[in-house]
Design an enzyme around this catalytic site. Structure first.
Site, PDB file in Angstrom:
ATOM      1  N   LYS A 152       0.841  -1.209   0.000  1.00  0.00           N
ATOM      2  CA  LYS A 152       0.000   0.000   0.000  1.00  0.00           C
ATOM      3  C   LYS A 152       0.875   1.258   0.000  1.00  0.00           C
ATOM      4  O   LYS A 152       0.682   2.152  -0.816  1.00  0.00           O
ATOM      5  CB  LYS A 152      -0.930   0.020   1.222  1.00  0.00           C
ATOM      6  CG  LYS A 152      -1.897  -1.152   1.292  1.00  0.00           C
ATOM      7  CD  LYS A 152      -2.833  -1.048   2.480  1.00  0.00           C
ATOM      8  CE  LYS A 152      -2.114  -1.094   3.834  1.00  0.00           C
ATOM      9  NZ  LYS A 152      -1.441  -2.378   4.118  1.00  0.00           N
ATOM     10  N   ARG A 171     -10.019   1.121   8.315  1.00  0.00           N
ATOM     11  CA  ARG A 171      -9.458  -0.179   8.599  1.00  0.00           C
ATOM     12  C   ARG A 171     -10.459  -1.091   9.284  1.00  0.00           C
ATOM     13  O   ARG A 171     -10.117  -2.188   9.707  1.00  0.00           O
ATOM     14  CB  ARG A 171      -8.265   0.029   9.527  1.00  0.00           C
ATOM     15  CG  ARG A 171      -7.034  -0.697   9.072  1.00  0.00           C
ATOM     16  CD  ARG A 171      -5.983  -0.319  10.071  1.00  0.00           C
ATOM     17  NE  ARG A 171      -4.781  -1.048   9.923  1.00  0.00           N
ATOM     18  CZ  ARG A 171      -3.754  -0.636   9.195  1.00  0.00           C
ATOM     19  NH1 ARG A 171      -3.815   0.443   8.477  1.00  0.00           N
ATOM     20  NH2 ARG A 171      -2.668  -1.355   9.200  1.00  0.00           N
ATOM     21  N   ARG A 186      11.709  -5.374   4.768  1.00  0.00           N
ATOM     22  CA  ARG A 186      11.383  -3.961   4.552  1.00  0.00           C
ATOM     23  C   ARG A 186      12.318  -3.031   5.338  1.00  0.00           C
ATOM     24  O   ARG A 186      12.631  -3.267   6.504  1.00  0.00           O
ATOM     25  CB  ARG A 186       9.946  -3.662   4.985  1.00  0.00           C
ATOM     26  CG  ARG A 186       9.661  -2.151   4.964  1.00  0.00           C
ATOM     27  CD  ARG A 186       8.229  -1.809   5.056  1.00  0.00           C
ATOM     28  NE  ARG A 186       7.572  -2.350   6.233  1.00  0.00           N
ATOM     29  CZ  ARG A 186       6.256  -2.350   6.390  1.00  0.00           C
ATOM     30  NH1 ARG A 186       5.482  -1.856   5.452  1.00  0.00           N
ATOM     31  NH2 ARG A 186       5.730  -2.849   7.480  1.00  0.00           N
ATOM     32  N   ARG A 234      10.977  -1.316  10.901  1.00  0.00           N
ATOM     33  CA  ARG A 234       9.850  -1.008  11.789  1.00  0.00           C
ATOM     34  C   ARG A 234       9.763  -1.987  12.948  1.00  0.00           C
ATOM     35  O   ARG A 234       9.969  -3.176  12.789  1.00  0.00           O
ATOM     36  CB  ARG A 234       8.542  -1.017  10.981  1.00  0.00           C
ATOM     37  CG  ARG A 234       8.241   0.348  10.391  1.00  0.00           C
ATOM     38  CD  ARG A 234       7.108   0.341   9.426  1.00  0.00           C
ATOM     39  NE  ARG A 234       5.907  -0.345   9.923  1.00  0.00           N
ATOM     40  CZ  ARG A 234       4.760  -0.380   9.247  1.00  0.00           C
ATOM     41  NH1 ARG A 234       4.673   0.219   8.074  1.00  0.00           N
ATOM     42  NH2 ARG A 234       3.720  -1.016   9.728  1.00  0.00           N
ATOM     43  N   ARG A 244      -0.778  -8.987  13.104  1.00  0.00           N
ATOM     44  CA  ARG A 244      -1.351  -7.969  12.214  1.00  0.00           C
ATOM     45  C   ARG A 244      -2.184  -8.620  11.116  1.00  0.00           C
ATOM     46  O   ARG A 244      -3.212  -8.085  10.713  1.00  0.00           O
ATOM     47  CB  ARG A 244      -0.231  -7.100  11.614  1.00  0.00           C
ATOM     48  CG  ARG A 244       0.295  -6.068  12.619  1.00  0.00           C
ATOM     49  CD  ARG A 244       1.657  -5.549  12.245  1.00  0.00           C
ATOM     50  NE  ARG A 244       1.683  -4.895  10.951  1.00  0.00           N
ATOM     51  CZ  ARG A 244       2.776  -4.750  10.210  1.00  0.00           C
ATOM     52  NH1 ARG A 244       3.941  -5.218  10.648  1.00  0.00           N
ATOM     53  NH2 ARG A 244       2.724  -4.136   9.060  1.00  0.00           N
TER      54      ARG A 244
HETATM   55  P1  AP5 Z   1       4.779  -1.618   1.891  1.00  0.00           P
HETATM   56  O1  AP5 Z   1       4.450  -0.767   0.715  1.00  0.00           O
HETATM   57  O2  AP5 Z   1       5.493  -1.015   3.025  1.00  0.00           O
HETATM   58  O3  AP5 Z   1       3.451  -2.395   2.391  1.00  0.00           O
HETATM   59  P2  AP5 Z   1       2.157  -1.850   3.151  1.00  0.00           P
HETATM   60  O4  AP5 Z   1       0.977  -2.478   2.508  1.00  0.00           O
HETATM   61  O5  AP5 Z   1       2.195  -0.367   3.239  1.00  0.00           O
HETATM   62  O6  AP5 Z   1       2.394  -2.540   4.541  1.00  0.00           O
HETATM   63  P3  AP5 Z   1       2.293  -1.934   6.018  1.00  0.00           P
HETATM   64  O7  AP5 Z   1       3.029  -2.879   6.903  1.00  0.00           O
HETATM   65  O8  AP5 Z   1       2.705  -0.509   6.039  1.00  0.00           O
HETATM   66  O9  AP5 Z   1       0.767  -2.046   6.257  1.00  0.00           O
HETATM   67  P4  AP5 Z   1       0.078  -2.037   7.589  1.00  0.00           P
HETATM   68  O10 AP5 Z   1      -1.318  -1.843   7.127  1.00  0.00           O
HETATM   69  O11 AP5 Z   1       0.323  -3.224   8.417  1.00  0.00           O
HETATM   70  O12 AP5 Z   1       0.787  -0.852   8.405  1.00  0.00           O
HETATM   71  P5  AP5 Z   1       0.408   0.669   8.691  1.00  0.00           P
HETATM   72  O13 AP5 Z   1       1.633   1.460   8.716  1.00  0.00           O
HETATM   73  O14 AP5 Z   1      -0.723   1.096   7.837  1.00  0.00           O
HETATM   74  O15 AP5 Z   1       5.598  -2.884   1.322  1.00  0.00           O
HETATM   75  C1  AP5 Z   1       6.149  -3.844   2.210  1.00  0.00           C
HETATM   76  C2  AP5 Z   1       7.537  -4.303   1.696  1.00  0.00           C
HETATM   77  O16 AP5 Z   1       7.364  -4.992   0.456  1.00  0.00           O
HETATM   78  C3  AP5 Z   1       8.512  -3.154   1.402  1.00  0.00           C
HETATM   79  O17 AP5 Z   1       9.798  -3.532   1.780  1.00  0.00           O
HETATM   80  C4  AP5 Z   1       8.429  -2.980  -0.107  1.00  0.00           C
HETATM   81  O18 AP5 Z   1       9.647  -2.494  -0.649  1.00  0.00           O
HETATM   82  C5  AP5 Z   1       8.135  -4.389  -0.574  1.00  0.00           C
HETATM   83  N1  AP5 Z   1       7.307  -4.436  -1.781  1.00  0.00           N
HETATM   84  C6  AP5 Z   1       6.216  -3.682  -2.070  1.00  0.00           C
HETATM   85  N2  AP5 Z   1       5.721  -4.011  -3.288  1.00  0.00           N
HETATM   86  C7  AP5 Z   1       6.505  -5.012  -3.751  1.00  0.00           C
HETATM   87  C8  AP5 Z   1       6.500  -5.794  -4.950  1.00  0.00           C
HETATM   88  N3  AP5 Z   1       5.591  -5.591  -5.912  1.00  0.00           N
HETATM   89  N4  AP5 Z   1       7.444  -6.755  -5.084  1.00  0.00           N
HETATM   90  C9  AP5 Z   1       8.366  -6.942  -4.130  1.00  0.00           C
HETATM   91  N5  AP5 Z   1       8.439  -6.237  -2.988  1.00  0.00           N
HETATM   92  C10 AP5 Z   1       7.510  -5.286  -2.797  1.00  0.00           C
HETATM   93  O19 AP5 Z   1      -0.165   0.572  10.186  1.00  0.00           O
HETATM   94  C11 AP5 Z   1       0.698   0.289  11.259  1.00  0.00           C
HETATM   95  C12 AP5 Z   1      -0.079   0.331  12.567  1.00  0.00           C
HETATM   96  O20 AP5 Z   1      -0.646   1.635  12.762  1.00  0.00           O
HETATM   97  C13 AP5 Z   1      -1.290  -0.615  12.644  1.00  0.00           C
HETATM   98  O21 AP5 Z   1      -0.900  -1.905  13.041  1.00  0.00           O
HETATM   99  C14 AP5 Z   1      -2.151   0.117  13.691  1.00  0.00           C
HETATM  100  O22 AP5 Z   1      -1.661  -0.116  14.986  1.00  0.00           O
HETATM  101  C15 AP5 Z   1      -1.934   1.574  13.357  1.00  0.00           C
HETATM  102  N6  AP5 Z   1      -2.942   2.069  12.404  1.00  0.00           N
HETATM  103  C16 AP5 Z   1      -2.720   2.550  11.153  1.00  0.00           C
HETATM  104  N7  AP5 Z   1      -3.865   2.918  10.561  1.00  0.00           N
HETATM  105  C17 AP5 Z   1      -4.860   2.669  11.458  1.00  0.00           C
HETATM  106  C18 AP5 Z   1      -6.278   2.825  11.448  1.00  0.00           C
HETATM  107  N8  AP5 Z   1      -6.927   3.306  10.374  1.00  0.00           N
HETATM  108  N9  AP5 Z   1      -6.981   2.468  12.555  1.00  0.00           N
HETATM  109  C19 AP5 Z   1      -6.353   1.987  13.633  1.00  0.00           C
HETATM  110  N10 AP5 Z   1      -5.019   1.807  13.722  1.00  0.00           N
HETATM  111  C20 AP5 Z   1      -4.274   2.142  12.640  1.00  0.00           C
HETATM  112 MG    MG Z   2       2.400   1.038   4.782  1.00  0.00          MG
END
Ligand code: AP5
Ligand code: MG
Ligand code: ZN
Length: 216
Positions: free
Chosen positions: A13, A88, A127, A159, A170
């Site tokens: 994402k 979410r 990552r 992270r 997660r």
């Molecule tokens: P990346 O692009 O970083 O993936 P992502 O989908 O953004 O994964 P996240 O871990 O950020 O998602 P998340 O939803 O768990 O975390 P968030 O920060 O939102 O890609 C991952 C890796 O793969 C990278 O190394 C990249 O280079 C590689 N990659 C990407 N595409 C690729 C491809 N095509 N081929 C190969 N490699 C590839 O949330 C974190 C925390 O915040 C949550 O757990 C929660 O506690 C809180 N939070 C956030 N939003 C909310 C909400 N709305 N409500 C409540 N709590 C929330």
């Molecule tokens: Mg992300």
């Protein structure tokens, strides 16, 4: 264009959000990034969010929604935005819908990035994120030998919530709380799924093709 990206942790994402938002000239709003900025800044919001994030649980809705409301009220978000990581769960989606309706706005499209669990674990284990510009890298897929960002030379970090156990939790939280959004938005008629496997540029191309019919 008012766009939401949904998909499991590690689906890409954040990676796709940086390209899609820049292609469409709209701000990318990542709730995870905003929480992490608050954690590093040592704010009260950061202190509260950290306890939930470290476990891989969702930060409580009222806190998250207030934060998103503030961000969406800013000038740069009036003509469109890309939300990454919000909503979410169904309650967040319902409040977002109401909030936008009050402003005479509505979502145009929800893009689901589709990948399986094994790929998610591989992606998150490697990552690295830039502490300066926020760009996302992968040790293996981007062939990162050093710990510096190729874009700005900032230091890269791993992270705290990318430990294997936390990643597994997660994924459970995603299945229980976030996955129901897929049928929620399918019912609204604004959901499109995109195969998120393969090279990053190919995923971006597929995403842009999916978005085009919903533009203007
Ligand atoms: P990346 O692009 O970083 O993936 P992502 O989908 O953004 O994964 P996240 O871990 O950020 O998602 P998340 O939803 O768990 O975390 P968030 O920060 O939102 O890609 C991952 C890796 O793969 C990278 O190394 C990249 O280079 C590689 N990659 C990407 N595409 C690729 C491809 N095509 N081929 C190969 N490699 C590839 O949330 C974190 C925390 O915040 C949550 O757990 C929660 O506690 C809180 N939070 C956030 N939003 C909310 C909400 N709305 N409500 C409540 N709590 C929330
Ligand atoms: Mg992300
Ligand atoms: Zn950087």
């Amino acid at each position: 264009m008012r766009l939401v990206l949904v998909g499991p942790p590690g689906a890409g994402k954040g990676t796709q959000a940086q390209y899609i938002a820049s292609n469409l000239s709209i701000p990318k709003i990542s709730t995870g990034d905003i929480f992490r900025a608050n954690v590093s800044g040592g704010t009260d919001l950061g202190k509260l969010a950290k306890t939930f994030m470290d476990r891989g649980d969702l930060v409580p809705d009222e806190v998250t929604i207030a934060m998103v409301r503030d961000r969406l009220s800013e000038d740069d978000a009036q003509d469109g935005f890309l939300l990454d990581g919000f909503p979410r769960n169904v309650p967040q989606a319902e409040i977002l819908k109401k909030m936008l309706a009050d402003w005479g706005q509505a979502l145009d499209l929800v893009l689901e990035l589709v990948v399986d669990d094994d790929e998610v674990v591989r992606r998150l284990a490697g990552r690295r994120t830039c502490s300066q510009c926020g760009r996302i890298w992968h040790v293996e897929f981007d062939d990162k030998q050093d710990d510096r960002c190729d874009a700005c030379d900032g230091a890269l970090f791993q992270r705290d919530d990318d430990k294997e156990e936390t990643v597994r939790h997660r994924l459970e939280v995603y299945g229980e709380q976030t996955a129901p959004l897929i049928s929620y938005y399918a019912d609204e008629g604004i959901l499109v799924g995109v195969d998120a496997t393969g090279p990053v540029e190919e995923v971006t191309q597929r995403a842009m093709e999916a978005i085009r019919p919903f533009m203007g």
